[in-house]
Design a protein around this motif. Sequence first.
Motif, PDB file in Angstrom:
ATOM      1  N   MET A  32       0.947  -1.462   0.050  1.00 49.40           N
ATOM      2  CA  MET A  32      -0.209   0.002  -0.268  1.00 49.40           C
ATOM      3  C   MET A  32       1.165   1.334  -0.037  1.00 49.40           C
ATOM      4  O   MET A  32       1.959   1.752   1.154  1.00 49.40           O
ATOM      5  N   PHE A  34       1.231   5.557  -0.142  1.00 49.85           N
ATOM      6  CA  PHE A  34       1.169   7.051   1.220  1.00 49.85           C
ATOM      7  C   PHE A  34      -0.357   7.172   0.245  1.00 49.85           C
ATOM      8  O   PHE A  34      -1.337   7.353   1.335  1.00 49.85           O
ATOM      9  N   ASN A  35      -0.522   7.387  -0.790  1.00 54.04           N
ATOM     10  CA  ASN A  35      -1.498   7.911  -1.081  1.00 54.04           C
ATOM     11  C   ASN A  35      -2.922   7.132  -1.563  1.00 54.04           C
ATOM     12  O   ASN A  35      -3.407   7.169  -2.273  1.00 54.04           O
ATOM     13  N   GLU A  36      -2.436   5.468  -0.892  1.00 57.88           N
ATOM     14  CA  GLU A  36      -3.542   4.588  -1.349  1.00 57.88           C
ATOM     15  C   GLU A  36      -4.247   4.968  -0.148  1.00 57.88           C
ATOM     16  O   GLU A  36      -5.262   3.796   0.556  1.00 57.88           O
ATOM     17  N   SER A  37      -4.034   5.202   1.055  1.00 59.84           N
ATOM     18  CA  SER A  37      -4.564   5.015   2.628  1.00 59.84           C
ATOM     19  C   SER A  37      -5.835   5.425   2.538  1.00 59.84           C
ATOM     20  O   SER A  37      -6.295   6.346   1.849  1.00 59.84           O
ATOM     21  N   GLU A  39      -7.126   6.241   5.260  1.00 59.93           N
ATOM     22  CA  GLU A  39      -6.714   8.192   5.979  1.00 59.93           C
ATOM     23  C   GLU A  39      -6.057   8.729   5.849  1.00 59.93           C
ATOM     24  O   GLU A  39      -4.775   8.865   5.154  1.00 59.93           O
ATOM     25  N   PRO A  41      -2.634  11.128   5.933  1.00 56.29           N
ATOM     26  CA  PRO A  41      -1.556  11.148   7.104  1.00 56.29           C
ATOM     27  C   PRO A  41      -1.624  12.450   7.899  1.00 56.29           C
ATOM     28  O   PRO A  41      -2.147  12.843   7.764  1.00 56.29           O
ATOM     29  N   THR A  46       4.680  12.461   6.543  1.00 57.30           N
ATOM     30  CA  THR A  46       4.443  12.115   4.602  1.00 57.30           C
ATOM     31  C   THR A  46       5.381  13.566   4.587  1.00 57.30           C
ATOM     32  O   THR A  46       5.180  14.270   3.967  1.00 57.30           O
ATOM     33  N   MET A  55       3.853   3.256   1.818  1.00 54.73           N
ATOM     34  CA  MET A  55       4.153   3.035   3.204  1.00 54.73           C
ATOM     35  C   MET A  55       3.822   1.914   4.591  1.00 54.73           C
ATOM     36  O   MET A  55       4.003   1.826   5.014  1.00 54.73           O
ATOM     37  N   HIS A  56       3.000   0.064   3.763  1.00 59.95           N
ATOM     38  CA  HIS A  56       2.997  -0.854   4.159  1.00 59.95           C
ATOM     39  C   HIS A  56       3.195  -2.027   3.013  1.00 59.95           C
ATOM     40  O   HIS A  56       2.647  -2.009   1.933  1.00 59.95           O
ATOM     41  N   SER A  69       8.321  -1.092   4.743  1.00 64.22           N
ATOM     42  CA  SER A  69       8.062  -0.059   4.252  1.00 64.22           C
ATOM     43  C   SER A  69       9.451   1.020   4.016  1.00 64.22           C
ATOM     44  O   SER A  69      10.324   0.833   4.108  1.00 64.22           O
TER      45      SER A  69
END
Length: 138
Positions: A32, A34-37, A39, A41, A46, A55-56, A69
């Motif tokens: 995943m 960061f832009n797919e979270s 929620e 950040p 970030t 992100m993960h 990550s």
Amino acid sequence: MQVQPYVFFDGRCEEAIEFYRKAIGAQVIMMMRFNESPEPPQPGCTPPGSENKVMHASFRVGDSTILASDGPCTGKPKFDGFALSLTVSNDADAKRLFSALSEGGQVTVPLTRTFFSSSFGMVADRFGVNWMVYVAQK
């Protein structure tokens, strides 16, 4: 209960996972960015320009799961004080995997016979992650 390593590649996570996929047969379980979270950040978590960084992620090497990550994306990863240990069943696999992990890295202990293994070696791969490769005694 499980203990799983969580490795922060500081901006090179996707590159590292691709390297492990080719070098040691890692299988990506999930990734995943960061832009797919789901929620947004938290402020300051970030760095600007890292929206497409990882992100993960989780990937499997044999029976083990490694979490990863890009972390803070500072470009200065540190992998001091630990090594990932890759246990294989024969000398041919040890040689093949040690050679693959060594590509672009630094061998710290050449693959050799020891009192506890028919093949044992240590290498810091191209990302700086320390690995110990050895054949388990029967």
